[in-house]
Scaffold this active site. Structure first.
Site, PDB file in Angstrom:
ATOM      1  CG  PHE A  97      -1.626   1.238   1.540  1.00  0.00           C
ATOM      2  CD1 PHE A  97      -2.246   2.005   0.564  1.00  0.00           C
ATOM      3  CD2 PHE A  97      -1.647   1.685   2.853  1.00  0.00           C
ATOM      4  CE1 PHE A  97      -2.861   3.207   0.894  1.00  0.00           C
ATOM      5  CE2 PHE A  97      -2.263   2.870   3.194  1.00  0.00           C
ATOM      6  CZ  PHE A  97      -2.872   3.640   2.209  1.00  0.00           C
ATOM      7  CG  LEU A 127       8.106   1.300   2.967  1.00  0.00           C
ATOM      8  CD1 LEU A 127       9.166   1.810   2.014  1.00  0.00           C
ATOM      9  CD2 LEU A 127       6.765   1.933   2.636  1.00  0.00           C
ATOM     10  CB  ALA A 128       9.826  -5.636   2.624  1.00  0.00           C
ATOM     11  CE1 TYR A 181       3.720  -4.886  11.892  1.00  0.00           C
ATOM     12  CE2 TYR A 181       2.324  -3.629  13.381  1.00  0.00           C
ATOM     13  CZ  TYR A 181       3.154  -3.690  12.266  1.00  0.00           C
ATOM     14  OH  TYR A 181       3.419  -2.556  11.563  1.00  0.00           O
ATOM     15  NE  ARG A 240     -21.904  -9.874   9.847  1.00  0.00           N
ATOM     16  CZ  ARG A 240     -22.814  -9.708   8.905  1.00  0.00           C
ATOM     17  NH1 ARG A 240     -22.533  -8.952   7.856  1.00  0.00           N
ATOM     18  NH2 ARG A 240     -24.002 -10.288   8.997  1.00  0.00           N
TER      19      ARG A 240
END
Length: 335
Positions: free
Chosen positions: A22, A90-91, A158, A213
């Protein structure tokens, strides 16, 4: 003295890792528009699929050198960086819910891959290595707005893997003098973003039906439009004052997920029902409850500040998703 951005980037040899993602695709596009010679490292696949780089205008895409590979391979990392002056790294694996499922992969890619690239940068003696961090490394705010001195906390696998990567970047600057700068974006959004992120999730569901949702509606997020984030990347690379620094980029405003959902529903122009689903709710101690960026360091060092309002950015994002709705699967929970 202000840098002439066009002259600075004209014919500069640049590597962008994660270029098919992105933010990476938008950054690559901007670099090409500025006249840089860009090598885009994308994750190898047998389909020659370049990810979101496929959406760049063909005239620009034709100027791009695309290399397929994997940053967890040190030989690939070394080859990718050959002859490059500036590296934008950025990977990464970035989806927080998936980090609960495959935490070892996050350490391998985010820590191990970053180490491979840092070592390649040291050996190639690059002029600048811009490492991408994340506001998730701060965890739930102990104080707001959050500046770069805020403690780091690994509230998900993460975020823990990104803290590790950030510290590796710091160590290469301190140990070897590698010209590393770390940019720490807060929640970036905009066209091309997948439904892994909350804004495309809300928009794609809202365009497809009358039920949206979501998980928890109370967390507060600092939302920064992608063009503003990309401008931050460029300014970090251009500034000698950014070497050895960690620099936040964000809007300086926060909004709850619930407020965000109702804002998007209003922009869509229809009545929608919001349903909170248990499977979308993160573990209580892992959820980051508040993110609010202090970008005063970016303003002082880089003369950077956000330009796009949330409403304007959401309108651009809605327009893109409306035109590309077939690429989304709003009926699925995309982790």
């Amino acid at each position: 003295m202000a840098i002439d951005t066009n002259i600075y980037w004209k014919n500069t040899r640049v590597l962008v890792t994660g270029a098919g993602g992105f933010i990476g695709s938008h950054l690559t596009e901007s670099l090409l528009q500025l006249g840089a010679q860009v090598r885009a490292l994308v994750h190898y696949n047998s389909r020659s699929d370049w990810g979101l780089l496929e959406l760049i205008h063909p005239d620009l895409r034709g100027q791009l050198e695309v290399m397929a590979g994997d940053i967890i391979d040190p030989f690939c990392a070394f080859r990718a960086m050959a002859d490059c002056e500036i590296v934008f790294h950025l990977a990464a694996l970035i989806a927080i819910p998936y980090s609960y499922i495959a935490p070892a992969n996050y350490v391998t890619v985010n820590c191990g891959g970053t180490l491979n690239l840092l070592e390649a940068a040291r050996q190639h003696r690059v002029r600048r290595f811009v490492h991408t961090s994340t506001s998730e490394t701060y965890g739930t705010a102990r104080y707001t707005p959050i500046d770069e001195e805020h403690p780091l906390k690994g509230q998900s696998p993460y975020s823990a893997s990104k803290i590790g990567a950030d510290k590796l970047a710091e160590s290469y600057f301190l140990s070897f003098g590698t010209p590393v700068s770390t940019i720490r974006p807060f929640n970036t959004y905009g066209p091309r973003q997948s439904a892994r992120a909350v804004i495309p999730t809300i928009i794609s569901q809202g365009l497809s039906g009358n039920i949206i949702r979501l998980g928890s509606l109370t967390p507060l997020r600092d939302l920064n439009f992608v063009s503003d984030t990309v401008a931050g990347f460029l300014k970090v690379a251009e500034s000698d004052a950014a070497v050895g620094q960690v620099i936040n980029v964000g809007s300086g405003k926060s909004v709850s997920i619930g407020q965000l959902a109702y804002m998007i529903i209003t922009l869509l122009g229809g009545n929608k029902e919001i349903i909170c689903e248990d499977q979308r709710v993160r573990p209580e101690a892992s959820e980051v409850m508040e993110l609010l960026c202090d970008y005063s360091k970016a303003k002082a060092l880089l003369d950077w500040e956000p330009m796009i309002s949330l409403e304007e950015g959401l309108s651009h994002t809605i327009a893109f998703i409306r035109e590309n709705l077939g690429q989304y699967k709003p009926y699925l929970y995309n982790v």
